[in-house]
Design an enzyme around this catalytic site. Structure first.
Site, short mmCIF file in Angstrom:
data_model
loop_
_atom_site.label_atom_id
_atom_site.label_comp_id
_atom_site.label_asym_id
_atom_site.label_seq_id
_atom_site.Cartn_x
_atom_site.Cartn_y
_atom_site.Cartn_z
N ARG A 178 0.83 -1.17 0.10
CA ARG A 178 0.07 -0.10 -0.16
C ARG A 178 0.95 1.26 0.05
O ARG A 178 2.10 1.17 0.59
CB ARG A 178 -0.80 -0.12 1.10
CG ARG A 178 -1.85 -1.14 1.43
CD ARG A 178 -2.66 -0.94 2.65
NE ARG A 178 -3.56 -2.07 2.84
CZ ARG A 178 -3.41 -3.20 3.52
NH1 ARG A 178 -2.34 -3.41 4.20
NH2 ARG A 178 -4.35 -4.07 3.54
N LYS A 200 -2.30 -1.74 7.79
CA LYS A 200 -3.36 -1.18 8.43
C LYS A 200 -3.77 -1.74 9.76
O LYS A 200 -3.09 -2.91 10.21
CB LYS A 200 -4.48 -1.70 7.64
CG LYS A 200 -4.89 -0.76 6.39
CD LYS A 200 -6.24 -1.07 5.60
CE LYS A 200 -6.55 -0.08 4.38
NZ LYS A 200 -7.93 -0.55 3.91
N HIS A 270 -2.35 2.42 -6.22
CA HIS A 270 -2.97 1.34 -5.67
C HIS A 270 -3.20 0.43 -6.99
O HIS A 270 -3.48 -0.83 -6.95
CB HIS A 270 -4.42 1.72 -5.29
CG HIS A 270 -5.10 1.00 -4.50
ND1 HIS A 270 -4.49 0.54 -3.12
CD2 HIS A 270 -6.14 0.26 -4.56
CE1 HIS A 270 -5.17 -0.35 -2.34
NE2 HIS A 270 -6.19 -0.35 -3.30
N ARG A 273 -0.60 -2.06 -7.05
CA ARG A 273 -0.94 -3.03 -5.92
C ARG A 273 -1.81 -4.28 -6.64
O ARG A 273 -1.58 -5.20 -6.47
CB ARG A 273 -1.57 -2.44 -4.78
CG ARG A 273 -1.88 -3.45 -3.63
CD ARG A 273 -2.22 -2.42 -2.35
NE ARG A 273 -3.19 -3.47 -1.53
CZ ARG A 273 -2.49 -4.13 -0.29
NH1 ARG A 273 -1.52 -4.14 -0.20
NH2 ARG A 273 -3.50 -4.66 0.19
N HIS A 296 -4.18 -8.47 3.73
CA HIS A 296 -5.62 -8.54 3.67
C HIS A 296 -6.12 -9.24 4.81
O HIS A 296 -5.46 -10.16 5.08
CB HIS A 296 -6.31 -8.99 2.69
CG HIS A 296 -6.00 -8.15 1.38
ND1 HIS A 296 -6.34 -8.72 -0.03
CD2 HIS A 296 -6.05 -6.95 1.06
CE1 HIS A 296 -6.07 -7.73 -0.89
NE2 HIS A 296 -6.16 -6.74 -0.15
N TYR A 305 -9.20 -10.66 -6.88
CA TYR A 305 -8.32 -11.06 -8.17
C TYR A 305 -8.70 -12.43 -8.82
O TYR A 305 -8.31 -12.51 -9.92
CB TYR A 305 -7.09 -11.32 -7.44
CG TYR A 305 -6.69 -9.71 -6.89
CD1 TYR A 305 -6.43 -8.78 -7.81
CD2 TYR A 305 -6.76 -9.74 -5.58
CE1 TYR A 305 -6.34 -7.46 -7.22
CE2 TYR A 305 -6.17 -8.38 -4.93
CZ TYR A 305 -6.00 -7.24 -5.70
OH TYR A 305 -5.81 -6.19 -5.05
#
Length: 313
Positions: A178, A200, A270, A273, A296, A305
């Site tokens: 990220r 995150k 992004h 990514r 994630h 994906y």
């Protein structure tokens, strides 16, 4: 934004819980506050709890307490969603009517707030938004570069800050970082064939590097170590020798995309990514491994994906 000064005590305690106990980033906490502020401004306006001539953006929510929060009815929440769907504008686009994604974020903030009031703080017995459903969102497949376009982008990088920009774009394409993770990297985070990434929710993960990535970092460090950073051990520096910002990375990527003959309006950090994840999947990497590499929390986020791959098949 200082919610500690602006928010009423009830909301302030909720936000403090998320920042200090749940470990959410200041940006996430600020977004929670903005969404709750918008909701209770609407409640004050719709219930006549503020003068009619006060502009919406100036409506105070200092009156929000347990009594007011506990009196909210589900129909008022639906009326609020209709309000933001038709009358509120996006600060970025200026277009009136927030999209499903923005409305879903506001619902998430409300549900989290009332869950805290009922199950954590035990201030309310009934959760008025427990059965509130998020709006149906259109699922768009993420845009990404092909392998050929990725190679073309890397090969086109030259000129000022060549080593730095090559290293950054290679890390996006190879490791799926990220942008906040990349700009937050420090020199001590580089350990041989791996880097320590702060993701995150302040979750740390280790991302392993290919030989090409390792060489790109080594080549850049030769130049980086010759500079005196004004921001300590920051890995990537701007031309002013300060930590490279997210805006600085965005501008650099747009510039490099243009040099490569690619449309800079279609791609971003992004999207690089997304490219990393898609290329990994195309080359047989298991989706759970991709989940771990990308950081994630839920597999459902990574599984988009697989839809990209299925569409092409």
């Amino acid at each position: 934004m200082d919610y500690r000064r602006e928010a009423p005590e009830l909301i302030r305690d909720f936000l403090s819980y998320h920042e200090n106990i749940k470990g959410h980033s200041p940006r996430t906490v600020d977004e929670y506050y903005l969404d709750l502020r918008t909701f209770f401004r609407y409640i004050n306006r719709s219930r006549g709890l503020c003068p009619d001539d006060v502009e919406f953006e100036n409506i105070s929510i200092k009156n929000v307490d347990v009594s007011l929060a506990g009196s909210i009815q589900l129909r008022e929440v639906y009326d609020f969603l209709a309000f933001v769907s038709r009358e509120r504008s996006s600060s970025k686009s200026g277009v009136y009517g927030l999209n499903a994604s923005s409305r879903a974020r506001k619902i998430s903030a409300l549900k989290s707030f009332y869950k805290y009031l009922t199950t954590k703080a035990h201030l309310l017995d009934i959760n008025p938004v427990k059965d509130l459903d998020p709006p149906k969102q259109k699922k768009n497949l993420p845009r990404y570069l092909s392998l050929e376009e990725s190679i073309m982008l890397l090969n086109s990088i030259s000129g000022d800050n060549e080593e730095r920009d090559y290293c950054i774009i290679l890390l996006f394409l190879s490791c799926g970082l990220r942008i906040s993770e990349l700009t937050g990297l420090n020199i001590p985070d580089v350990h041989g064939d791996s880097i320590r990434v702060l993701g995150k929710g302040n979750k740390v993960r280790i991302v392993y590097l290919s030989d090409v990535c390792r060489k790109a970092i080594d080549d850049y460090l030769v130049i980086r170590n010759g500079k005196k950073s004004l921001d300590g051990n920051a890995l990537f520096l701007s031309r002013l020798d300060r930590r490279l910002t997210s805006n600085g990375v965005h501008q650099m990527i747009k510039k490099r995309l243009l040099q490569a003959g690619l449309d800079p309006s279609l791609y971003s950090a992004h999207k690089l990514r997304h490219t990393s994840a898609t290329l990994m999947l195309k080359n047989g990497v298991d989706v759970r491994v991709i989940q771990e590499v990308l950081g994630h929390e839920h597999l459902s986020t990574t599984e988009i994906y697989t839809h990209v791959e299925n569409t092409e098949l």
